[in-house]
Design a protein around this motif. Structure first.
Motif, PDB file in Angstrom:
ATOM      1  N   LEU A   1       0.813  -1.215   0.000  1.00 57.35           N
ATOM      2  CA  LEU A   1       0.000   0.000   0.000  1.00 57.35           C
ATOM      3  C   LEU A   1       0.847   1.266   0.000  1.00 57.35           C
ATOM      4  O   LEU A   1       0.414   2.310  -0.459  1.00 57.35           O
ATOM      5  CB  LEU A   1      -0.945   0.005   1.208  1.00 57.35           C
ATOM      6  CG  LEU A   1      -2.021  -1.083   1.187  1.00 57.35           C
ATOM      7  CD1 LEU A   1      -2.841  -1.030   2.467  1.00 57.35           C
ATOM      8  CD2 LEU A   1      -2.911  -0.943  -0.029  1.00 57.35           C
ATOM      9  N   ASN A   2       2.079   1.195   0.507  1.00 59.00           N
ATOM     10  CA  ASN A   2       2.928   2.380   0.559  1.00 59.00           C
ATOM     11  C   ASN A   2       3.672   2.621  -0.757  1.00 59.00           C
ATOM     12  O   ASN A   2       4.513   3.498  -0.845  1.00 59.00           O
ATOM     13  CB  ASN A   2       3.927   2.278   1.711  1.00 59.00           C
ATOM     14  CG  ASN A   2       4.903   1.132   1.528  1.00 59.00           C
ATOM     15  OD1 ASN A   2       4.859   0.410   0.537  1.00 59.00           O
ATOM     16  ND2 ASN A   2       5.780   0.965   2.496  1.00 59.00           N
ATOM     17  N   GLY A   3       3.382   1.819  -1.810  1.00 55.22           N
ATOM     18  CA  GLY A   3       4.000   2.027  -3.114  1.00 55.22           C
ATOM     19  C   GLY A   3       5.231   1.193  -3.370  1.00 55.22           C
ATOM     20  O   GLY A   3       5.767   1.192  -4.469  1.00 55.22           O
ATOM     21  N   TYR A   4       5.713   0.453  -2.370  1.00 57.57           N
ATOM     22  CA  TYR A   4       6.896  -0.385  -2.548  1.00 57.57           C
ATOM     23  C   TYR A   4       6.566  -1.558  -3.460  1.00 57.57           C
ATOM     24  O   TYR A   4       5.526  -2.185  -3.321  1.00 57.57           O
ATOM     25  CB  TYR A   4       7.381  -0.896  -1.191  1.00 57.57           C
ATOM     26  CG  TYR A   4       8.463  -1.941  -1.302  1.00 57.57           C
ATOM     27  CD1 TYR A   4       9.771  -1.591  -1.591  1.00 57.57           C
ATOM     28  CD2 TYR A   4       8.161  -3.283  -1.141  1.00 57.57           C
ATOM     29  CE1 TYR A   4      10.756  -2.548  -1.712  1.00 57.57           C
ATOM     30  CE2 TYR A   4       9.138  -4.252  -1.249  1.00 57.57           C
ATOM     31  CZ  TYR A   4      10.435  -3.878  -1.536  1.00 57.57           C
ATOM     32  OH  TYR A   4      11.398  -4.832  -1.657  1.00 57.57           O
ATOM     33  N   VAL A   5       7.435  -1.833  -4.424  1.00 56.22           N
ATOM     34  CA  VAL A   5       7.286  -2.985  -5.296  1.00 56.22           C
ATOM     35  C   VAL A   5       8.596  -3.769  -5.247  1.00 56.22           C
ATOM     36  O   VAL A   5       9.667  -3.198  -5.428  1.00 56.22           O
ATOM     37  CB  VAL A   5       6.990  -2.566  -6.758  1.00 56.22           C
ATOM     38  CG1 VAL A   5       6.924  -3.769  -7.662  1.00 56.22           C
ATOM     39  CG2 VAL A   5       5.697  -1.774  -6.825  1.00 56.22           C
ATOM     40  N   ASN A   6       8.499  -5.065  -4.998  1.00 57.04           N
ATOM     41  CA  ASN A   6       9.682  -5.905  -4.986  1.00 57.04           C
ATOM     42  C   ASN A   6      10.120  -6.130  -6.425  1.00 57.04           C
ATOM     43  O   ASN A   6       9.502  -6.882  -7.167  1.00 57.04           O
ATOM     44  CB  ASN A   6       9.376  -7.240  -4.300  1.00 57.04           C
ATOM     45  CG  ASN A   6      10.590  -8.131  -4.201  1.00 57.04           C
ATOM     46  OD1 ASN A   6      11.624  -7.867  -4.816  1.00 57.04           O
ATOM     47  ND2 ASN A   6      10.468  -9.188  -3.421  1.00 57.04           N
TER      48      ASN A   6
END
Length: 143
Positions: A128-133
């Motif tokens: 939800l915070n925009g982090y993408v692995n």
């Protein structure tokens, strides 16, 4: 995992036993042969050793290609009989009862190139915070 030849696997096994059974030492020694970026990974080294110690083999496992007779005459007859018995049965329910998967076959009948449009992938995690692995996330574009 990389594909190694039997000779490369033998080299890994020899180095493993020459270096007190240390996969890390094998990984370092392989730099001399393959360079720092083209050598097998530690995971591949461990897998090769485990396979050798459990199966006593340096060869690839033989995979038997079993036929998938979804379009056999027998299956066509069974499906036709099932449809005659109950036209309102859902395709999903019918395929589960008969042990057949019809969806892909129908799509291929509609479009013979349908199978070239299927992309199978593993999961990706979105936060939800925009982090993408970025290790398991790919973006495909037209260009």
């Amino acid at each position: 995992m990389e594909r190694l030849s039997p000779a490369q696997r033998l080299q890994i096994i020899q180095l493993y036993y020459e270096n007190q059974r240390s996969t890390r030492a094998v990984f370092r020694k392989l730099r001399e042969t393959y360079g720092p970026h083209d050598r097998p990974t530690e995971h591949t080294i461990r897998y090769t050793i485990v396979k050798f110690e459990t199966q006593f083999s340096l060869l690839d496992n033989i995979r038997l290609n079993r036929p998938h007779p979804a379009r056999s005459e027998e299956n066509i007859t069974v499906v036709a009989g099932s449809v005659r018995d109950d036209r309102n049965e859902l395709i999903r329910r019918r395929s589960q009862q008969l042990g057949l998967s019809e969806w892909v076959l129908e799509k291929i009948e509609e479009n013979p190139l349908f199978s070239t449009n299927i992309l199978f992938s593993d999961e990706a995690h979105f936060w939800l915070n925009g982090y993408v692995n970025k290790q398991n996330f790919l973006i495909w574009t037209e260009e």
